[in-house]
Design a protein around this motif. Structure first.
Motif, PDB file in Angstrom:
ATOM      1  N   LEU A  43      16.423  83.948 -53.905  1.00 49.39           N
ATOM      2  CA  LEU A  43      16.756  83.549 -52.541  1.00 49.39           C
ATOM      3  C   LEU A  43      16.402  82.088 -52.277  1.00 49.39           C
ATOM      4  CD1 LEU A  43      15.746  86.704 -50.454  1.00 49.39           C
ATOM      5  CD2 LEU A  43      18.026  85.941 -51.133  1.00 49.39           C
ATOM      6  N   ILE A  44      15.295  81.608 -52.843  1.00 49.76           N
ATOM      7  CA  ILE A  44      14.934  80.192 -52.674  1.00 49.76           C
ATOM      8  C   ILE A  44      15.980  79.295 -53.336  1.00 49.76           C
ATOM      9  CG2 ILE A  44      13.279  78.419 -53.376  1.00 49.76           C
ATOM     10  CD1 ILE A  44      11.059  80.470 -52.925  1.00 49.76           C
ATOM     11  N   SER A  45      16.462  79.700 -54.522  1.00 49.59           N
ATOM     12  CA  SER A  45      17.504  78.921 -55.197  1.00 49.59           C
ATOM     13  C   SER A  45      18.771  78.882 -54.360  1.00 49.59           C
ATOM     14  CB  SER A  45      17.797  79.522 -56.570  1.00 49.59           C
ATOM     15  OG  SER A  45      16.639  79.522 -57.385  1.00 49.59           O
ATOM     16  N   LEU A  46      19.167  80.049 -53.826  1.00 51.33           N
ATOM     17  CA  LEU A  46      20.353  80.085 -52.974  1.00 51.33           C
ATOM     18  C   LEU A  46      20.138  79.295 -51.689  1.00 51.33           C
ATOM     19  CD1 LEU A  46      21.386  83.843 -53.390  1.00 51.33           C
ATOM     20  CD2 LEU A  46      22.445  81.845 -54.441  1.00 51.33           C
ATOM     21  N   TRP A  47      18.911  79.357 -51.161  1.00 53.51           N
ATOM     22  CA  TRP A  47      18.603  78.601 -49.938  1.00 53.51           C
ATOM     23  C   TRP A  47      18.728  77.101 -50.189  1.00 53.51           C
ATOM     24  CZ3 TRP A  47      14.690  75.022 -49.012  1.00 53.51           C
ATOM     25  CH2 TRP A  47      14.516  74.636 -47.680  1.00 53.51           C
ATOM     26  N   CYS A  48      18.247  76.640 -51.331  1.00 52.71           N
ATOM     27  CA  CYS A  48      18.342  75.216 -51.669  1.00 52.71           C
ATOM     28  C   CYS A  48      19.802  74.772 -51.778  1.00 52.71           C
ATOM     29  CB  CYS A  48      17.612  74.929 -52.974  1.00 52.71           C
ATOM     30  SG  CYS A  48      15.810  75.082 -52.872  1.00 52.71           S
ATOM     31  N   ILE A  49      20.604  75.619 -52.441  1.00 48.18           N
ATOM     32  CA  ILE A  49      22.019  75.274 -52.586  1.00 48.18           C
ATOM     33  C   ILE A  49      22.693  75.207 -51.219  1.00 48.18           C
ATOM     34  CG2 ILE A  49      24.237  76.069 -53.503  1.00 48.18           C
ATOM     35  CD1 ILE A  49      22.683  77.299 -55.831  1.00 48.18           C
ATOM     36  N   THR A  50      22.416  76.219 -50.382  1.00 48.41           N
ATOM     37  CA  THR A  50      23.015  76.253 -49.044  1.00 48.41           C
ATOM     38  C   THR A  50      22.502  75.113 -48.173  1.00 48.41           C
ATOM     39  OG1 THR A  50      23.116  78.665 -49.231  1.00 48.41           O
ATOM     40  CG2 THR A  50      23.457  77.739 -47.053  1.00 48.41           C
ATOM     41  N   PHE A  51      21.204  74.827 -48.288  1.00 47.21           N
ATOM     42  CA  PHE A  51      20.578  73.789 -47.470  1.00 47.21           C
ATOM     43  C   PHE A  51      21.162  72.409 -47.764  1.00 47.21           C
ATOM     44  CE2 PHE A  51      17.345  70.648 -46.474  1.00 47.21           C
ATOM     45  CZ  PHE A  51      16.923  71.041 -45.212  1.00 47.21           C
ATOM     46  N   PHE A  52      21.377  72.107 -49.054  1.00 51.34           N
ATOM     47  CA  PHE A  52      21.831  70.772 -49.435  1.00 51.34           C
ATOM     48  C   PHE A  52      23.358  70.664 -49.556  1.00 51.34           C
ATOM     49  CE2 PHE A  52      17.449  70.754 -51.086  1.00 51.34           C
ATOM     50  CZ  PHE A  52      16.977  69.603 -50.466  1.00 51.34           C
ATOM     51  N   MET A  53      24.057  71.763 -49.320  1.00 48.57           N
ATOM     52  CA  MET A  53      25.511  71.738 -49.457  1.00 48.57           C
ATOM     53  C   MET A  53      26.174  70.698 -48.552  1.00 48.57           C
ATOM     54  SD  MET A  53      28.087  75.006 -49.467  1.00 48.57           S
ATOM     55  CE  MET A  53      27.124  75.727 -50.809  1.00 48.57           C
ATOM     56  N   PRO A  54      25.762  70.542 -47.294  1.00 52.02           N
ATOM     57  CA  PRO A  54      26.412  69.529 -46.441  1.00 52.02           C
ATOM     58  C   PRO A  54      26.221  68.106 -46.939  1.00 52.02           C
ATOM     59  CG  PRO A  54      25.219  71.121 -45.104  1.00 52.02           C
ATOM     60  CD  PRO A  54      24.803  71.347 -46.519  1.00 52.02           C
ATOM     61  N   TYR A  55      25.200  67.892 -47.777  1.00 53.51           N
ATOM     62  CA  TYR A  55      24.905  66.533 -48.229  1.00 53.51           C
ATOM     63  C   TYR A  55      25.499  66.228 -49.608  1.00 53.51           C
ATOM     64  CZ  TYR A  55      21.425  67.501 -44.644  1.00 53.51           C
ATOM     65  OH  TYR A  55      20.801  67.874 -43.491  1.00 53.51           O
ATOM     66  N   LEU A  56      26.205  67.219 -50.206  1.00 57.82           N
ATOM     67  CA  LEU A  56      26.773  66.992 -51.533  1.00 57.82           C
ATOM     68  C   LEU A  56      27.849  65.909 -51.531  1.00 57.82           C
ATOM     69  CD1 LEU A  56      27.072  70.651 -52.925  1.00 57.82           C
ATOM     70  CD2 LEU A  56      25.339  68.926 -53.468  1.00 57.82           C
ATOM     71  N   GLY A  57      28.492  65.717 -50.377  1.00 53.62           N
ATOM     72  CA  GLY A  57      29.529  64.716 -50.298  1.00 53.62           C
ATOM     73  C   GLY A  57      29.022  63.301 -50.493  1.00 53.62           C
ATOM     74  N   LYS A  58      27.728  63.108 -50.293  1.00 50.91           N
ATOM     75  CA  LYS A  58      27.147  61.779 -50.458  1.00 50.91           C
ATOM     76  C   LYS A  58      26.779  61.482 -51.916  1.00 50.91           C
ATOM     77  CE  LYS A  58      25.232  61.999 -45.779  1.00 50.91           C
ATOM     78  NZ  LYS A  58      23.994  61.934 -44.954  1.00 50.91           N
ATOM     79  N   ILE A  59      26.815  62.500 -52.761  1.00 44.70           N
ATOM     80  CA  ILE A  59      26.494  62.307 -54.181  1.00 44.70           C
ATOM     81  C   ILE A  59      27.775  62.011 -54.933  1.00 44.70           C
ATOM     82  CG2 ILE A  59      25.485  63.388 -56.227  1.00 44.70           C
ATOM     83  CD1 ILE A  59      23.898  65.202 -54.387  1.00 44.70           C
ATOM     84  N   PRO A  60      27.781  61.036 -55.840  1.00 50.10           N
ATOM     85  CA  PRO A  60      28.990  60.729 -56.614  1.00 50.10           C
ATOM     86  C   PRO A  60      29.493  61.958 -57.364  1.00 50.10           C
ATOM     87  CG  PRO A  60      27.372  58.998 -56.885  1.00 50.10           C
ATOM     88  CD  PRO A  60      26.690  60.098 -56.126  1.00 50.10           C
ATOM     89  N   SER A  61      30.794  62.152 -57.337  1.00 51.28           N
ATOM     90  CA  SER A  61      31.389  63.351 -57.930  1.00 51.28           C
ATOM     91  C   SER A  61      31.142  63.450 -59.432  1.00 51.28           C
ATOM     92  CB  SER A  61      32.896  63.371 -57.658  1.00 51.28           C
ATOM     93  OG  SER A  61      33.518  62.205 -58.184  1.00 51.28           O
ATOM     94  N   VAL A  62      30.987  62.300 -60.112  1.00 53.19           N
ATOM     95  CA  VAL A  62      30.761  62.332 -61.552  1.00 53.19           C
ATOM     96  C   VAL A  62      29.447  63.014 -61.892  1.00 53.19           C
ATOM     97  CG1 VAL A  62      29.678  60.038 -61.566  1.00 53.19           C
ATOM     98  CG2 VAL A  62      30.749  60.939 -63.664  1.00 53.19           C
ATOM     99  N   TYR A  63      28.421  62.778 -61.061  1.00 57.15           N
ATOM    100  CA  TYR A  63      27.138  63.420 -61.291  1.00 57.15           C
ATOM    101  C   TYR A  63      27.222  64.934 -61.076  1.00 57.15           C
ATOM    102  CZ  TYR A  63      25.222  58.683 -61.184  1.00 57.15           C
ATOM    103  OH  TYR A  63      24.954  57.375 -61.446  1.00 57.15           O
ATOM    104  N   ILE A  64      27.951  65.329 -60.052  1.00 60.65           N
ATOM    105  CA  ILE A  64      28.107  66.767 -59.769  1.00 60.65           C
ATOM    106  C   ILE A  64      28.847  67.449 -60.919  1.00 60.65           C
ATOM    107  CG2 ILE A  64      29.173  68.445 -58.223  1.00 60.65           C
ATOM    108  CD1 ILE A  64      28.761  66.491 -55.942  1.00 60.65           C
ATOM    109  N   SER A  65      29.863  66.757 -61.464  1.00 64.76           N
ATOM    110  CA  SER A  65      30.636  67.327 -62.574  1.00 64.76           C
ATOM    111  C   SER A  65      29.770  67.503 -63.818  1.00 64.76           C
ATOM    112  CB  SER A  65      31.829  66.428 -62.893  1.00 64.76           C
ATOM    113  OG  SER A  65      32.688  66.317 -61.780  1.00 64.76           O
ATOM    114  N   VAL A  66      28.911  66.484 -64.102  1.00 68.96           N
ATOM    115  CA  VAL A  66      28.042  66.560 -65.269  1.00 68.96           C
ATOM    116  C   VAL A  66      27.043  67.701 -65.127  1.00 68.96           C
ATOM    117  CG1 VAL A  66      26.237  65.363 -66.559  1.00 68.96           C
ATOM    118  CG2 VAL A  66      28.292  64.132 -65.862  1.00 68.96           C
ATOM    119  N   ILE A  67      26.429  67.807 -63.947  1.00 69.06           N
ATOM    120  CA  ILE A  67      25.446  68.884 -63.708  1.00 69.06           C
ATOM    121  C   ILE A  67      26.109  70.253 -63.813  1.00 69.06           C
ATOM    122  CG2 ILE A  67      23.922  69.911 -61.995  1.00 69.06           C
ATOM    123  CD1 ILE A  67      23.402  67.076 -60.942  1.00 69.06           C
TER     124      ILE A  67
END
Length: 290
Positions: free
Chosen positions: A87-111
Motif C-alpha cells: 500500500l505504501i508503494s501504491l500510495w507513493c505512485i499515486t501521490f507523485f503521479m500528478p508531478y510525473l509530467g515535470k520529469i523528462p519522458s526519457v527518464y520515465i522510459s528508462v525506469i
C-alpha cells in the motif's frame, strides 16, 4: 495560481492518504477474519490419508493438522506484513503521479524498461507463485487435508506454502507443486464439498456371459465389502456392447476417499474371484481411474 487550484493541490495528498488508510484497515479486517475462519476450519476437519494404513508414524493426523496450522499462520503473517509495503508503494505512485509530467519522458522510459526486465524476467516465476499462494489463502479451491488427483497423482494436500505446496501421494512420496500450477491446472478435489464418494470399477465380459448372473455377482460383491455405505443399493450398468466384449460398470457409495480406494479394490478382487469361480469369461480388465 488561483485559490481553487491551490486548494485542490493541497487537498490531493490528504485525500490520497485518507483513502489508503481506509483501504488498509478494511483489508486488514478481511485478512484477520479469513485467517480465523481458515484456522477454525482445519481444527474442526476430520483429516485422513488418501489410503488408511497402519503407518509407522504415530499421530500422523495430528501432525498433519499442526503443520497445516503452522502453514496457515505463516502465510497470513507474511500477507499482513506485506500489506503495508504494498500500500505504501501504491500510495507513493499515486501521490507523485500528478508531478510525473515535470520529469523528462526519457527518464520515465528508462525506469519503466528496467522495472519491466526485473519483474517480467527475473521475478516473474516467484511473483506468480507468491500471488497464487495469496489467492489460495483466501479461497477454498484447495485446502490442507483435501484428497486430490492432479496430473495422475492421487494423494492429499499436506502443505500449502507461500510459493509452493506439497502433495503427499498415496504411497507417502511427496510431490512439490508450484502454487501457480494449483490455479492453472485441473485438480480433481475429492473432498471439496463432502466426503462421500460414488466409487466405481469398469470390467469386460464375454458376449456369451449371462448379464443377469454378472449383475447378481456384482451386487453381492459390493454388499459384502465392509467399506460399502449401505445408505443406497449398489448399481450395475452395461456401458457398451461390442462384437467381442461387453463393458460393465459396478458402483457403490463409500464414506470418504480413502474408503473409496479400498472399496474399489474389494470390487475388483471380488469380481475377478466370482467370475472365475462361476466360469464367466471376460476378455480384459481395465480400470479408468485410481
Amino acid at each position: 495560481m488561483n485559490y481553487s487550484q491551490l486548494l485542490i493541490e493541497n487537498s490531493y495528498p490528504i485525500s490520497v492518504t485518507l483513502v489508503f488508510l481506509g483501504v488498509y484497515f478494511i483489508i486488514s479486517f478481511k485478512i484477520k477474519k479469513s485467517e480465523d475462519r481458515t484456522l477454525k476450519s482445519i481444527r474442526k476437519r476430520d483429516l485422513s490419508d488418501a489410503i488408511e494404513t497402519d503407518s509407522p508414524v504415530n499421530d500422523q493426523k495430528e501432525s498433519l493438522r499442526e503443520r497445516g496450522i503452522t502453514g496457515i499462520e505463516n502465510r497470513f503473517t507474511f500477507i499482513k506484513k506485506a500489506l503495508p509495503l504494498v500500500l505504501i508503494s501504491l500510495w507513493c505512485i499515486t501521490f507523485f503521479m500528478p508531478y510525473l509530467g515535470k520529469i523528462p519522458s526519457v527518464y520515465i522510459s528508462v525506469i519503466a524498461a528496467i522495472l519491466s526486465v526485473i519483474v517480467g524476467v527475473s521475478l516473474r516465476p516467484f511473483l506468480e507463485n507468491l500471488f497464487s499462494g495469496v489467492v489460495i489463502s483466501f479461497f477454498k479451491a484447495v485446502r490442507i487435508g483435501d484428497t486430490v488427483i492432479m496430473d495422475g497423482h492421487y494423494g492429499i494436500i499436506e502443505e500449502i506454502g507461500l510459493t509452493y505446496s506439497v502433495l503427499k501421494r498415496w504411497d507417502w512420496n511427496r510431490i512439490v507443486v508450484p502454487n501457480s500450477k494449483l490455479l492453472q491446472k485441473e485438480v480433481e478435489n475429492l473432498t471439496m464439498n463432502d466426503h462421500f464418494i460414488w466409487a466405481h470399477i469398469e470390467f469386460f465380459v464375454s458376449p456369451k456371459a449371462s448379464i443377469a448372473k454378472v449383475e447378481e455377482l456384482g451386487m453381492k460383491v459390493a454388499k459384502e465389502s465392509k467399506y460399502f455405505n449401505k445408505s443406497e443399493e449398489p448399481s450395475f450398468w452395461v456401458m457398451e456392447m461390442q462384437k467381442d466384449t461387453i463393458k460393465c460398470w459396478l458402483a457403490a457409495w463409500a464414506d470418504n476417499p480413502s474408503e473409496a480406494w479400498e472399496l474399489r479394490n474389494d470390487l475388483r478382487t471380488g469380481m475377478i474371484k466370482s467370475l472365475q469361480k462361476e466360469g464367466v469369461d471376460f476378455h480384459h480388465y481395465n480400470i479408468d481411474r485410481v
